[in-house]
Design a protein around this motif. Structure first.
Motif, short mmCIF file in Angstrom:
data_model
loop_
_atom_site.label_atom_id
_atom_site.label_comp_id
_atom_site.label_asym_id
_atom_site.label_seq_id
_atom_site.Cartn_x
_atom_site.Cartn_y
_atom_site.Cartn_z
N SER A 180 0.84 -1.19 0.00
CA SER A 180 0.00 0.00 0.00
C SER A 180 0.88 1.24 0.00
O SER A 180 2.07 1.19 0.32
CB SER A 180 -0.92 -0.01 1.22
N PRO A 181 0.32 2.41 -0.34
CA PRO A 181 1.11 3.65 -0.33
C PRO A 181 1.65 3.95 1.07
O PRO A 181 1.08 3.52 2.09
CB PRO A 181 0.09 4.71 -0.77
N ALA A 182 2.73 4.72 1.14
CA ALA A 182 3.37 5.03 2.43
C ALA A 182 2.44 5.80 3.36
O ALA A 182 2.59 5.73 4.58
CB ALA A 182 4.65 5.84 2.19
N TYR A 183 1.48 6.53 2.80
CA TYR A 183 0.59 7.33 3.64
C TYR A 183 -0.57 6.52 4.23
O TYR A 183 -1.38 7.05 4.98
CB TYR A 183 0.05 8.54 2.87
N LEU A 184 -0.67 5.22 3.86
CA LEU A 184 -1.71 4.38 4.45
C LEU A 184 -1.17 3.74 5.72
O LEU A 184 -0.24 2.94 5.68
CB LEU A 184 -2.15 3.29 3.47
N GLU A 185 -1.75 4.10 6.87
CA GLU A 185 -1.30 3.54 8.15
C GLU A 185 -1.64 2.06 8.25
O GLU A 185 -0.95 1.31 8.93
CB GLU A 185 -1.97 4.29 9.31
N ARG B 278 1.40 12.37 5.96
CA ARG B 278 2.34 11.61 5.12
C ARG B 278 1.93 11.65 3.64
O ARG B 278 2.75 11.35 2.77
CB ARG B 278 2.41 10.16 5.62
N LEU B 279 0.69 11.99 3.38
CA LEU B 279 0.28 12.18 1.99
C LEU B 279 0.99 13.39 1.40
O LEU B 279 1.38 13.39 0.23
CB LEU B 279 -1.24 12.38 1.93
N PHE B 280 1.20 14.42 2.22
CA PHE B 280 1.89 15.63 1.77
C PHE B 280 3.41 15.50 1.88
O PHE B 280 4.14 15.94 1.01
CB PHE B 280 1.44 16.83 2.59
N ALA C 108 -11.86 28.49 -4.39
CA ALA C 108 -11.40 27.24 -4.99
C ALA C 108 -9.97 27.39 -5.46
O ALA C 108 -9.49 28.49 -5.75
CB ALA C 108 -12.30 26.87 -6.17
N LEU C 109 -9.24 26.25 -5.51
CA LEU C 109 -7.84 26.23 -5.94
C LEU C 109 -7.69 25.35 -7.18
O LEU C 109 -8.41 24.35 -7.33
CB LEU C 109 -6.94 25.70 -4.81
N GLN C 110 -6.75 25.68 -8.05
CA GLN C 110 -6.47 24.91 -9.25
C GLN C 110 -5.03 24.37 -9.16
O GLN C 110 -4.14 25.05 -8.65
CB GLN C 110 -6.61 25.79 -10.50
N TYR C 111 -4.81 23.16 -9.68
CA TYR C 111 -3.50 22.51 -9.59
C TYR C 111 -3.09 21.95 -10.94
O TYR C 111 -3.94 21.64 -11.79
CB TYR C 111 -3.53 21.36 -8.58
N ALA C 112 -1.80 21.78 -11.07
CA ALA C 112 -1.27 21.06 -12.24
C ALA C 112 -1.57 19.57 -12.06
O ALA C 112 -1.69 19.07 -10.94
CB ALA C 112 0.23 21.29 -12.37
N ALA C 113 -1.69 18.86 -13.15
CA ALA C 113 -1.98 17.42 -13.09
C ALA C 113 -0.91 16.69 -12.29
O ALA C 113 0.29 16.92 -12.47
CB ALA C 113 -2.06 16.85 -14.50
N GLY C 114 -1.34 15.79 -11.38
CA GLY C 114 -0.40 14.98 -10.60
C GLY C 114 0.09 15.61 -9.33
O GLY C 114 0.85 14.99 -8.59
N ASP C 115 -0.29 16.82 -9.02
CA ASP C 115 0.14 17.49 -7.79
C ASP C 115 -0.53 16.83 -6.59
O ASP C 115 -1.76 16.73 -6.53
CB ASP C 115 -0.22 18.97 -7.83
N SER C 116 0.28 16.35 -5.61
CA SER C 116 -0.27 15.66 -4.46
C SER C 116 -1.14 16.57 -3.60
O SER C 116 -2.00 16.11 -2.86
CB SER C 116 0.86 15.07 -3.59
N HIS C 117 -0.94 17.89 -3.70
CA HIS C 117 -1.74 18.82 -2.91
C HIS C 117 -3.12 19.06 -3.51
O HIS C 117 -3.90 19.84 -2.97
CB HIS C 117 -1.00 20.15 -2.76
#
Length: 507
Positions: free
Chosen positions: A55-60, A77-79, A122-131
């Motif tokens: 699982s991803p590192a951010y999954l406890e 840990r997701l950020f 509202a906020l806009q992000y580039a594709a793939g940005d974890s935030h």
């Protein structure tokens, strides 16, 4: 659970009619908000969270709550991968998204907020940005208070939503009592690897053996440790921990390690595991779907079985553990490089075979798997009512049913075990009654051809209480010609008949 009861949040009113309801949470110095419509409840961090491999590192990990498996996401840990792991004082906000539940770790809850549209952005992000999980912000108190709004659609990337919903729908249609009465009870074998508990269904297992000598193979890799001789063939041995991408422990092999030999279609593969623990009985509706946040070997995770005293067991679909390409490489590669030993082995494979559990009570015995309901550790919770026979250790309350525990060493005047806590109890079922036989330890599970089973010599079939082997009228041969062992076949009914006069006093 009502949101006000679950979180203790206080509503903050506003005169703006275009408002949206949010719940606020604290993580470090940051304050977050979630739409109240997706918040099912808030719970304390559970005492036991089971790690979910691959699982991803951010999954406890995951835990079970009222019949659902909840994955636990550490937002910090997701950020940032180096952010601290969750601690026991944290809270978990359980979100309901498309009828799939997921838990988000926070340090504390805040309040219920009625937020006017003028306070939201509202906020806009580039594709793939974890935030991108931050959908926008809320400004309150004249701009002095900033909350980051989480977007559940970006946060809850469950890879198997259709599968989870399908299993949940099936479970909801079943009347548990009627289903259990009409369905077949199944068996699985639980084992430890990579710090978690897993289980293979019994039907998938050919044999469980001590770690044999492993021979080097041209197909050796991080996954494939080598090959072993098994019933006339060369069988690849896979490191189950490496399969789960668990960090190497750096410690030497232990005596608890076993190789579980599993049949994958027309291929036999051995999986090296840290220990084999128990036999667990279950019904199909007890397998809870696991919402997965990763596609890595997702087909191997069939669900989660939760049993009192055993915790959460990750139930595996053996057919989905290895890819078809991996299976073909191991099967065809080893078949070309290391041909089968003899035709006799192939003939033996076709003979009728039975599965046995081997165990020790000063000497080794075997019992057919069908005679044993389950295997449990020796428990200090056994109570001894007055007037019980010396061979009766007492009564054990196992999942609301009383089990009479029979000490085989005491019955046959053998010296007591130096440490009872190392013992195992074989639970057998006769009608509505269950009995437990205390043994030194359980050794292996193995499949034996009927050609290796024969009548015990008359000289040891005395039927008297001077030797446990005297109760057994059959024996089996195990091992190889170079290292052969003969074990008495333990027959529970014979022993219970002998104890017929004593058992009613303990019931």
């Amino acid at each position: 659970m009502d949101m006000h009861e679950a979180t203790g949040l206080q509503a903050q009113g506003t005169s703006d009619t275009a408002t949206e309801l949010f719940g606020s949470f604290h993580l470090g110095d940051d304050e977050f908000a979630l739409p109240a419509s997706c918040i099912r409840e808030v719970v304390n961090y559970p005492a036991k969270v089971t790690a979910l491999p691959l699982s991803p590192a951010y999954l406890e990990g995951m835990f079970t709550l009222r019949g659902s498996v909840i994955p636990v996401v550490n937002l910090g840990r997701l950020f940032r991968a180096e952010a601290p792991r969750a601690v026991a004082t944290d809270k978990i906000a359980i979100l309901d998204f498309q009828q799939v539940l997921i838990g988000i770790v926070f340090q504390d809850t805040g309040e219920i907020l009625r937020v006017p549209a003028s306070a939201r952005s509202a906020l806009q992000y580039a594709a793939g940005d974890s935030h991108a999980v931050i959908a926008g912000t809320i400004l309150l108190d004249g701009g002095a208070r900033l909350l980051q709004v989480l977007d559940p659609h970006a946060l809850l990337r469950i890879e198997n939503v259709p599968h989870v919903l399908a299993l949940q729908a099936t479970g909801a249609r079943l009347s548990t009592a009627r289903y259990h009465a009409q369905s077949e009870r199944r068996q699985c074998v639980s084992f430890h690897a990579a710090g978690a508990t897993f289980a293979f269904e019994m039907l998938a297992i050919q044999e469980i053996i001590r770690v044999p000598e492993l021979h080097s193979s041209l197909l050796n890799s991080e996954l494939c440790l080598g090959r072993m001789h098994f019933r006339g063939s060369q069988v690849a041995v896979v490191d189950f921990g490496a399969l789960l991408q668990a960090p190497a422990s750096g410690t030497a092999a232990t005596g608890d390690q076993r190789v579980i030999v599993v049949r994958l279609d027309d291929t036999t593969v051995g999986f090296l595991v840290d220990s084999v623990d128990s036999i667990v009985h279950f019904f199909g509706d007890e397998v809870l779907p696991i919402p997965l946040l990763s596609k890595a070997r997702a087909a191997m995770f069939a669900g989660c079985i939760t049993k009192e005293g055993l915790g959460d067991i990750i139930f595996l679909d053996h057919k989905g553990i290895l890819s078809q390409a991996e299976i073909v490489e191991m099967r065809d590669g080893h078949a070309r490089l290391y041909p089968a030993v003899t035709e006799t082995a192939a003939a033996t494979h076709k003979a009728q075979r039975r599965v046995y559990i081997t165990f020790t009570v000063e000497t080794r015995f075997a019992v057919e798997i069908g005679q044993v309901r389950e295997i449990i550790d020796f428990s200090g919770a056994i109570t001894t009512p007055p007037g019980m026979p010396a061979c009766m250790r007492g009564m054990l309350n196992l999942r609301q049913q009383m089990i009479s525990i029979i000490d085989l060493r005491q019955l046959y005047a053998m010296p007591a075990l130096p440490d009872d806590s190392t013992g195992k109890i074989l639970i057998v079922e006769r009608g509505n009654e269950r009995y437990g036989f205390l043994v030194d330890h359980v050794d292996n599970i193995m499949t034996i051809s009927d050609s290796q089973r024969f009548a015990a010599p008359q000289i040891i079939r005395t039927g008297e209480h001077d030797d446990l082997r005297s109760e057994m009228d059959e024996m089996i041969d195990i091992g190889t010609e170079a290292q052969r062992q003969t074990l008495s076949v333990f027959q529970c009914d014979h022993l219970l008949e002998k104890l017929g006069a004593a058992l009613p006093q303990a019931a």
